[in-house]
Design an enzyme around this catalytic site. Structure first.
Site, mmCIF file in Angstrom:
data_model
loop_
_atom_site.group_PDB
_atom_site.id
_atom_site.type_symbol
_atom_site.label_atom_id
_atom_site.label_comp_id
_atom_site.label_asym_id
_atom_site.label_seq_id
_atom_site.Cartn_x
_atom_site.Cartn_y
_atom_site.Cartn_z
ATOM 1 N N SER A 147 0.826 -1.204 0.014
ATOM 2 C CA SER A 147 -0.011 0.054 -0.025
ATOM 3 C C SER A 147 0.922 1.281 0.120
ATOM 4 O O SER A 147 1.941 1.295 0.497
ATOM 5 C CB SER A 147 -1.019 -0.014 1.429
ATOM 6 O OG SER A 147 -1.439 1.184 1.510
ATOM 7 N N TYR A 175 -1.247 -0.467 10.284
ATOM 8 C CA TYR A 175 -1.412 -0.991 8.854
ATOM 9 C C TYR A 175 -0.169 -0.580 7.865
ATOM 10 O O TYR A 175 0.361 -1.425 7.361
ATOM 11 C CB TYR A 175 -2.764 -0.441 8.289
ATOM 12 C CG TYR A 175 -3.226 -0.528 6.924
ATOM 13 C CD1 TYR A 175 -3.777 -1.954 6.654
ATOM 14 C CD2 TYR A 175 -2.769 0.081 5.861
ATOM 15 C CE1 TYR A 175 -3.824 -2.169 5.266
ATOM 16 C CE2 TYR A 175 -3.290 -0.204 4.699
ATOM 17 C CZ TYR A 175 -3.859 -1.447 4.467
ATOM 18 O OH TYR A 175 -4.267 -1.681 2.976
#
Length: 258
Positions: A146, A159
């Site tokens: 990501s 995350y």
């Protein structure tokens, strides 16, 4: 199916593929000739997604299960071999996002994110690589990272940490896997229009303004990049991370500044 399917005769596993990016990757793989094991933690969603791609059940099979469980990952690889005879591609797309303030972030959420995002991908790569090594002929492994692994994002410390770690894992495993003809890479999507994100108020409007290319990605944008990296065209590319974000990481404006 394409007139010249580049994945003809190849078998792929894609985790976290009941919808969104993972689903589109599976759909494109099947269009290009692959046989695909489509996994999602929601068994009904996995089966419906697979049926939507292939109503015959011959080239795309939906399998429900949690990649945080190592026994399930091993079962997933074995199922691919039992049903299709081999395994050529493993795409670790499953991941969870649990937002939270750093000062109050709970231990349970911390370890849940690590277990799925890191454990699920590490042990998928391990099980898939063992099978690829045993059968010979090489293979391709891909992680979904990501842009939050590249740029800080509020309330996403854990995350983002896991996504950055996946990119380092891809780099590290070059040392272990290259001798067996297995290449391993990562993609790092930015803002992407999926079932989840489009349910958020003004998501497309906000990210269209923040993205230099003028729009967030579609799932097809991400899937095209993923398919390239697991294709024969990318066999000499390994240990790399490809950012797909319409230029956002070059400027990195935050939606929280809006």
């Amino acid at each position: 199916m394409s007139a010249n399917p580049i994945f003809q005769g190849q078998v792929a596993i894609v985790t976290g593929a009941g919808q969104g990016i993972g689903y589109e990757i599976c759909r494109q793989l099947v269009q290009q000739g692959a046989q695909v094991l489509l996994n999602d933690v929601d068994a009904a969603l996995a089966q419906q997604a697979a049926h939507n791609i292939d109503s015959t059940g011959k080239v795309c099979i939906g399998i429900g299960g949690n990649v945080a469980e190592i026994a399930f990952i091993q079962q997933l690889v074995q199922t691919a071999v039992d049903r299709f005879g081999r395994l050529d591609i493993a795409i670790g797309n499953a991941g969870i996002t649990l937002f939270g303030d750093f000062f109050t972030y709970p231990e349970t959420d911390f370890y849940k994110v690590l277990q799925v995002n890191l454990g699920g991908n590490f042990f998928l790569a391990q099980a898939a690589a063992k099978q690829m090594k045993q059968q010979g002929g090489g293979g391709a492994i891909l992680f979904t990272s990501s842009v939050t692994g590249h740029q800080a994002h509020k309330h996403l410390a854990v995350y983002g940490m896991t996504k950055a770690a996946l990119e380092m894992l891809a780099k590290s495993l070059v040392v272990e896997l290259s001798a067996f003809g297995i290449n391993i890479n990562a993609i790092a999507p930015g803002a992407t229009l999926t079932e989840r994100t489009t349910s958020e108020a003004d998501y497309e409007k906000i990210w269209s303004r923040l993205t230099p290319m003028g729009r967030p990605a579609t799932t097809a944008d991400i899937a095209h990049a993923a398919l390239f990296l697991v294709s024969p065209h990318a066999k000499h590319i390994t240990g790399q991370s490809l950012v797909i974000d319409g230029g956002w990481t070059s400027v990195s404006p935050s939606p929280y500044d809006e």
